[in-house]
Motif scaffolding. Structure first.
Motif, PDB file in Angstrom:
ATOM      1  N   CYS A  64     -11.195  31.129 -11.827  1.00  0.00           N
ATOM      2  CA  CYS A  64      -9.986  31.560 -12.516  1.00  0.00           C
ATOM      3  C   CYS A  64     -10.384  32.340 -13.766  1.00  0.00           C
ATOM      4  O   CYS A  64     -11.420  32.054 -14.383  1.00  0.00           O
ATOM      5  CB  CYS A  64      -9.128  30.355 -12.911  1.00  0.00           C
ATOM      6  N   PRO A  65      -9.581  33.317 -14.160  1.00  0.00           N
ATOM      7  CA  PRO A  65      -9.925  34.118 -15.343  1.00  0.00           C
ATOM      8  C   PRO A  65      -9.879  33.267 -16.610  1.00  0.00           C
ATOM      9  O   PRO A  65      -9.255  32.199 -16.635  1.00  0.00           O
ATOM     10  CB  PRO A  65      -8.846  35.205 -15.347  1.00  0.00           C
ATOM     11  N   PRO A  66     -10.531  33.726 -17.672  1.00  0.00           N
ATOM     12  CA  PRO A  66     -10.528  32.954 -18.925  1.00  0.00           C
ATOM     13  C   PRO A  66      -9.101  32.776 -19.448  1.00  0.00           C
ATOM     14  O   PRO A  66      -8.354  33.747 -19.555  1.00  0.00           O
ATOM     15  CB  PRO A  66     -11.364  33.814 -19.876  1.00  0.00           C
ATOM     16  N   PRO A  67      -8.693  31.553 -19.752  1.00  0.00           N
ATOM     17  CA  PRO A  67      -7.342  31.347 -20.303  1.00  0.00           C
ATOM     18  C   PRO A  67      -7.289  31.794 -21.767  1.00  0.00           C
ATOM     19  O   PRO A  67      -8.258  31.637 -22.513  1.00  0.00           O
ATOM     20  CB  PRO A  67      -7.138  29.839 -20.172  1.00  0.00           C
TER      21      PRO A  67
ATOM     22  N   ARG B 233      -4.516  26.609 -29.787  1.00  0.00           N
ATOM     23  CA  ARG B 233      -5.942  26.560 -29.471  1.00  0.00           C
ATOM     24  C   ARG B 233      -6.137  25.736 -28.197  1.00  0.00           C
ATOM     25  O   ARG B 233      -5.227  25.026 -27.750  1.00  0.00           O
ATOM     26  CB  ARG B 233      -6.725  25.938 -30.630  1.00  0.00           C
ATOM     27  N   ILE B 234      -7.349  25.849 -27.623  1.00  0.00           N
ATOM     28  CA  ILE B 234      -7.735  25.008 -26.488  1.00  0.00           C
ATOM     29  C   ILE B 234      -8.341  23.730 -27.047  1.00  0.00           C
ATOM     30  O   ILE B 234      -9.331  23.758 -27.785  1.00  0.00           O
ATOM     31  CB  ILE B 234      -8.738  25.736 -25.578  1.00  0.00           C
ATOM     32  N   LEU B 235      -7.718  22.617 -26.691  1.00  0.00           N
ATOM     33  CA  LEU B 235      -8.192  21.335 -27.204  1.00  0.00           C
ATOM     34  C   LEU B 235      -9.358  20.795 -26.388  1.00  0.00           C
ATOM     35  O   LEU B 235     -10.326  20.273 -26.924  1.00  0.00           O
ATOM     36  CB  LEU B 235      -7.048  20.312 -27.192  1.00  0.00           C
ATOM     37  N   GLU B 236      -9.250  20.933 -25.052  1.00  0.00           N
ATOM     38  CA  GLU B 236     -10.253  20.318 -24.183  1.00  0.00           C
ATOM     39  C   GLU B 236     -10.297  21.078 -22.867  1.00  0.00           C
ATOM     40  O   GLU B 236      -9.272  21.534 -22.361  1.00  0.00           O
ATOM     41  CB  GLU B 236      -9.902  18.847 -23.926  1.00  0.00           C
ATOM     42  N   ALA B 237     -11.497  21.248 -22.331  1.00  0.00           N
ATOM     43  CA  ALA B 237     -11.678  21.902 -21.030  1.00  0.00           C
ATOM     44  C   ALA B 237     -12.396  20.931 -20.107  1.00  0.00           C
ATOM     45  O   ALA B 237     -13.543  20.561 -20.352  1.00  0.00           O
ATOM     46  CB  ALA B 237     -12.474  23.191 -21.171  1.00  0.00           C
ATOM     47  N   GLY B 238     -11.701  20.513 -19.060  1.00  0.00           N
ATOM     48  CA  GLY B 238     -12.298  19.602 -18.083  1.00  0.00           C
ATOM     49  C   GLY B 238     -13.049  20.369 -17.026  1.00  0.00           C
ATOM     50  O   GLY B 238     -12.630  20.484 -15.879  1.00  0.00           O
ATOM     51  N   GLY B 239     -14.158  20.938 -17.357  1.00  0.00           N
ATOM     52  CA  GLY B 239     -14.943  21.767 -16.452  1.00  0.00           C
ATOM     53  C   GLY B 239     -15.733  22.773 -17.257  1.00  0.00           C
ATOM     54  O   GLY B 239     -15.304  23.211 -18.327  1.00  0.00           O
ATOM     55  N   ARG B 240     -16.895  23.127 -16.771  1.00  0.00           N
ATOM     56  CA  ARG B 240     -17.771  24.022 -17.522  1.00  0.00           C
ATOM     57  C   ARG B 240     -17.391  25.468 -17.249  1.00  0.00           C
ATOM     58  O   ARG B 240     -17.275  25.896 -16.104  1.00  0.00           O
ATOM     59  CB  ARG B 240     -19.226  23.779 -17.128  1.00  0.00           C
ATOM     60  N   ALA B 241     -17.197  26.214 -18.322  1.00  0.00           N
ATOM     61  CA  ALA B 241     -16.871  27.630 -18.189  1.00  0.00           C
ATOM     62  C   ALA B 241     -18.145  28.429 -17.952  1.00  0.00           C
ATOM     63  O   ALA B 241     -19.228  28.067 -18.417  1.00  0.00           O
ATOM     64  CB  ALA B 241     -16.159  28.131 -19.435  1.00  0.00           C
ATOM     65  N   LEU B 242     -18.015  29.527 -17.191  1.00  0.00           N
ATOM     66  CA  LEU B 242     -19.149  30.414 -16.971  1.00  0.00           C
ATOM     67  C   LEU B 242     -19.399  31.239 -18.223  1.00  0.00           C
ATOM     68  O   LEU B 242     -18.636  31.204 -19.195  1.00  0.00           O
ATOM     69  CB  LEU B 242     -18.865  31.328 -15.777  1.00  0.00           C
ATOM     70  N   SER B 243     -20.482  32.021 -18.171  1.00  0.00           N
ATOM     71  CA  SER B 243     -20.837  32.824 -19.338  1.00  0.00           C
ATOM     72  C   SER B 243     -19.768  33.849 -19.673  1.00  0.00           C
ATOM     73  O   SER B 243     -19.621  34.252 -20.827  1.00  0.00           O
ATOM     74  CB  SER B 243     -22.178  33.528 -19.095  1.00  0.00           C
ATOM     75  N   ASP B 244     -19.009  34.285 -18.670  1.00  0.00           N
ATOM     76  CA  ASP B 244     -17.956  35.268 -18.930  1.00  0.00           C
ATOM     77  C   ASP B 244     -16.610  34.611 -19.202  1.00  0.00           C
ATOM     78  O   ASP B 244     -15.586  35.288 -19.269  1.00  0.00           O
ATOM     79  CB  ASP B 244     -17.833  36.240 -17.758  1.00  0.00           C
ATOM     80  N   GLY B 245     -16.594  33.287 -19.340  1.00  0.00           N
ATOM     81  CA  GLY B 245     -15.362  32.588 -19.692  1.00  0.00           C
ATOM     82  C   GLY B 245     -14.534  32.127 -18.517  1.00  0.00           C
ATOM     83  O   GLY B 245     -13.507  31.466 -18.708  1.00  0.00           O
ATOM     84  N   ARG B 246     -14.938  32.451 -17.278  1.00  0.00           N
ATOM     85  CA  ARG B 246     -14.176  32.005 -16.116  1.00  0.00           C
ATOM     86  C   ARG B 246     -14.455  30.529 -15.832  1.00  0.00           C
ATOM     87  O   ARG B 246     -15.472  29.981 -16.233  1.00  0.00           O
ATOM     88  CB  ARG B 246     -14.523  32.856 -14.900  1.00  0.00           C
ATOM     89  N   TYR B 247     -13.520  29.923 -15.087  1.00  0.00           N
ATOM     90  CA  TYR B 247     -13.632  28.506 -14.758  1.00  0.00           C
ATOM     91  C   TYR B 247     -13.639  28.321 -13.246  1.00  0.00           C
ATOM     92  O   TYR B 247     -13.003  29.079 -12.511  1.00  0.00           O
ATOM     93  CB  TYR B 247     -12.464  27.717 -15.353  1.00  0.00           C
ATOM     94  N   ALA B 248     -14.364  27.292 -12.791  1.00  0.00           N
ATOM     95  CA  ALA B 248     -14.416  26.972 -11.368  1.00  0.00           C
ATOM     96  C   ALA B 248     -13.152  26.238 -10.949  1.00  0.00           C
ATOM     97  O   ALA B 248     -12.395  25.721 -11.779  1.00  0.00           O
ATOM     98  CB  ALA B 248     -15.650  26.126 -11.066  1.00  0.00           C
TER      99      ALA B 248
ATOM    100  N   THR C 154      -1.297  21.247 -20.070  1.00  0.00           N
ATOM    101  CA  THR C 154      -2.557  21.272 -19.318  1.00  0.00           C
ATOM    102  C   THR C 154      -2.369  22.121 -18.063  1.00  0.00           C
ATOM    103  O   THR C 154      -1.398  21.932 -17.320  1.00  0.00           O
ATOM    104  CB  THR C 154      -2.996  19.856 -18.915  1.00  0.00           C
ATOM    105  N   ILE C 155      -3.280  23.049 -17.838  1.00  0.00           N
ATOM    106  CA  ILE C 155      -3.244  23.868 -16.624  1.00  0.00           C
ATOM    107  C   ILE C 155      -4.546  23.655 -15.855  1.00  0.00           C
ATOM    108  O   ILE C 155      -5.585  23.323 -16.439  1.00  0.00           O
ATOM    109  CB  ILE C 155      -3.038  25.362 -16.946  1.00  0.00           C
ATOM    110  N   VAL C 156      -4.483  23.831 -14.512  1.00  0.00           N
ATOM    111  CA  VAL C 156      -5.618  23.551 -13.629  1.00  0.00           C
ATOM    112  C   VAL C 156      -5.940  24.811 -12.823  1.00  0.00           C
ATOM    113  O   VAL C 156      -5.039  25.508 -12.344  1.00  0.00           O
ATOM    114  CB  VAL C 156      -5.307  22.377 -12.677  1.00  0.00           C
ATOM    115  N   CYS C 157      -7.232  25.094 -12.648  1.00  0.00           N
ATOM    116  CA  CYS C 157      -7.673  26.231 -11.823  1.00  0.00           C
ATOM    117  C   CYS C 157      -7.534  25.851 -10.354  1.00  0.00           C
ATOM    118  O   CYS C 157      -8.165  24.902  -9.879  1.00  0.00           O
ATOM    119  CB  CYS C 157      -9.124  26.595 -12.150  1.00  0.00           C
ATOM    120  N   THR C 158      -6.686  26.579  -9.615  1.00  0.00           N
ATOM    121  CA  THR C 158      -6.431  26.272  -8.205  1.00  0.00           C
ATOM    122  C   THR C 158      -7.377  27.058  -7.299  1.00  0.00           C
ATOM    123  O   THR C 158      -8.039  28.008  -7.733  1.00  0.00           O
ATOM    124  CB  THR C 158      -4.977  26.598  -7.838  1.00  0.00           C
ATOM    125  N   GLU C 159      -7.405  26.695  -6.005  1.00  0.00           N
ATOM    126  CA  GLU C 159      -8.366  27.297  -5.082  1.00  0.00           C
ATOM    127  C   GLU C 159      -8.012  28.722  -4.673  1.00  0.00           C
ATOM    128  O   GLU C 159      -8.783  29.377  -3.971  1.00  0.00           O
ATOM    129  CB  GLU C 159      -8.519  26.437  -3.829  1.00  0.00           C
TER     130      GLU C 159
END
Length: 418
Positions: free
Chosen positions: A289-292, A299-314, A334-339
């Motif tokens: 998913c693109p960087p939020p 602000r972003i309080l917490e990210a449940g997942g490691r962001a890539l170097s370009d800010g995208r999330y799995a 809270t938003i979730v990156c879908t498949e």
């Protein structure tokens, strides 16, 4: 020939002692056999060296140091090249033997072993043939025409064709496969039968049979087997799954990717009429998913997942948002990156809000809300016997654009104290 079966020379094939093998070149008249045409296995060795097939003028660009090519043409009747290299001819046929030689190099000569009659020889008449085809014609052939016909060049190089005129008929062909389509020219010597299969079937056997001088067809009628594509096994991609596979003609093989990955390319292959799969096996690429974007004044309080170097999330990553003081979060916190590569919801907004100020002592405010938007007013009403303390205070404070109240909420005091 070995036991009436054509074989390809292979020194690894063992033959029993006493076996007799007949050898000929593949194309009648185009190659010349040098050596003995019959070999016998004696004591584990052949009684003669294996012969060679040397190219003739048609293959050597008409050089005068090669034996002449002999081409056979049958304008009327029928003929068959036999397994032993002879040309078997049905009586009454017309045969043209074309000695291929450059006319500018001189005239070749035809000779024959039969004493039955003389044959017409000479250069071909057609403009496109008269400079390189020296012809011998046998009209309405008879058994007495059987023999060896030899063309000799001016340099003494020779090539020969053996003709055997014989009246032979083959038994009718029996085709027991309902899928086989047969086009049979006839049943006499030299006649052919051509076989075909419908789409989705492959021919198992020989597509063309010829009636030979032995009175037998050159082989058995073929069969039509259903087309089968090879089973797909090693996919080579740990994230790719083969979920369906039909190996018959027009059958399909379908793939899917494991959770968190998507297919690149068509999702399946199709089994073609040639027994090969049509298309490329797809591949799986990770879904991101693109960087939020943090909301303004948030602000972003917490990210449940490691962001890539370009800010995208799995896929499966969760991002939680918060707002600055005096701002209220509007939307999903809270938003979730879908498949499918999109976030489950839009990023929320942080809008300025004035907090509920609380009722003053001995009074109350209206309207009563948890949060107030900029421009909202509250009215302070004191209980009976109480009044607003400060003379300069208003009873209607307003919510400003920065999320603060225009003034403190006034207090209510006993009217006797004013």
């Amino acid at each position: 020939m070995y036991k009436n079966v054509s074989i390809v020379a292979d020194t690894r094939v063992p033959f029993p002692d006493g076996t007799q093998v007949m050898v000929r070149c593949r194309e009648l008249g185009v190659y010349k056999l040098l050596g003995e045409s019959t070999l016998t296995c004696q004591g584990g060795v052949w009684n003669h060296q294996v012969p060679n097939c040397i190219p003739t003028t048609l293959l050597t660009n008409f050089t005068d140091d090669a034996p002449p090519t002999i081409l056979v043409r049958v304008p009327a009747g029928s003929a068959s090249v036999e397994p032993d290299g002879e040309l078997a001819v049905f009586p009454g046929s017309i045969i043209h033997l074309e000695c291929v030689f450059a006319r500018k190099l001189g005239n070749p000569e035809w000779s024959w072993s039969s004493a039955f009659r003389q044959y017409l020889t000479g250069w071909a008449i057609a403009p496109e043939e008269r400079d390189w085809k020296y012809r011998l014609s046998i009209y309405y052939s008879k058994p007495q025409d059987s023999g060896v016909f030899t063309c000799t060049t001016p340099h003494g190089l020779t090539n020969s064709v053996t003709i055997n005129v014989v009246a032979v008929h083959c038994a009718p062909l029996e085709v027991d496969d309902p899928h086989v389509t047969a086009r049979v020219e006839g049943s006499r010597l030299g006649h052919t039968a051509v076989f075909q299969c419908p789409m989705g079937f492959v021919l198992n056997g020989t597509a063309n049979l010829t009636c030979h001088a032995t009175g037998k067809w050159s082989g058995m009628p073929p069969q039509c087997n259903p087309v089968r594509c090879p089973r797909l096994r090693d996919i080579g991609d740990p994230h790719l799954e083969l979920i369906e596979q039909n190996t018959t003609y027009l059958g399909r093989a379908y793939y899917r990717c494991r959770w968190g990955y998507r297919l690149t390319g068509p999702p399946g292959l199709e089994c073609g009429s040639d027994g090969k799969w049509i298309g490329e096996v797809p591949r799986c690429q990770p879904v991101h998913c693109p960087p939020p974007k943090p909301p303004f004044n948030g602000r972003i309080l917490e990210a449940g997942g490691r962001a890539l170097s370009d800010g995208r999330y799995a896929v499966g990553s969760a991002v939680q948002f918060g707002c600055s003081d005096s701002h209220q979060l509007v939307g999903e916190p809270t938003i979730v990156c879908t498949e499918n590569g999109f976030w489950s919801h839009k990023a929320p907004l942080c809008k300025p809000r004035c907090p509920y100020p609380g009722d003053p002592e001995n009074g109350r405010i209206a309207p009563l809300k948890f949060y107030y938007e900029p421009g909202d007013h509250v009215k302070v009403t004191c209980n009976p016997g109480f009044v607003i303390r400060e003379r300069t205070a208003t009873s209607r404070p307003s919510c400003r654009q920065d999320g603060s109240w225009s003034e403190e909420i006034p207090s209510c005091v006993d009217y006797t104290q004013v």
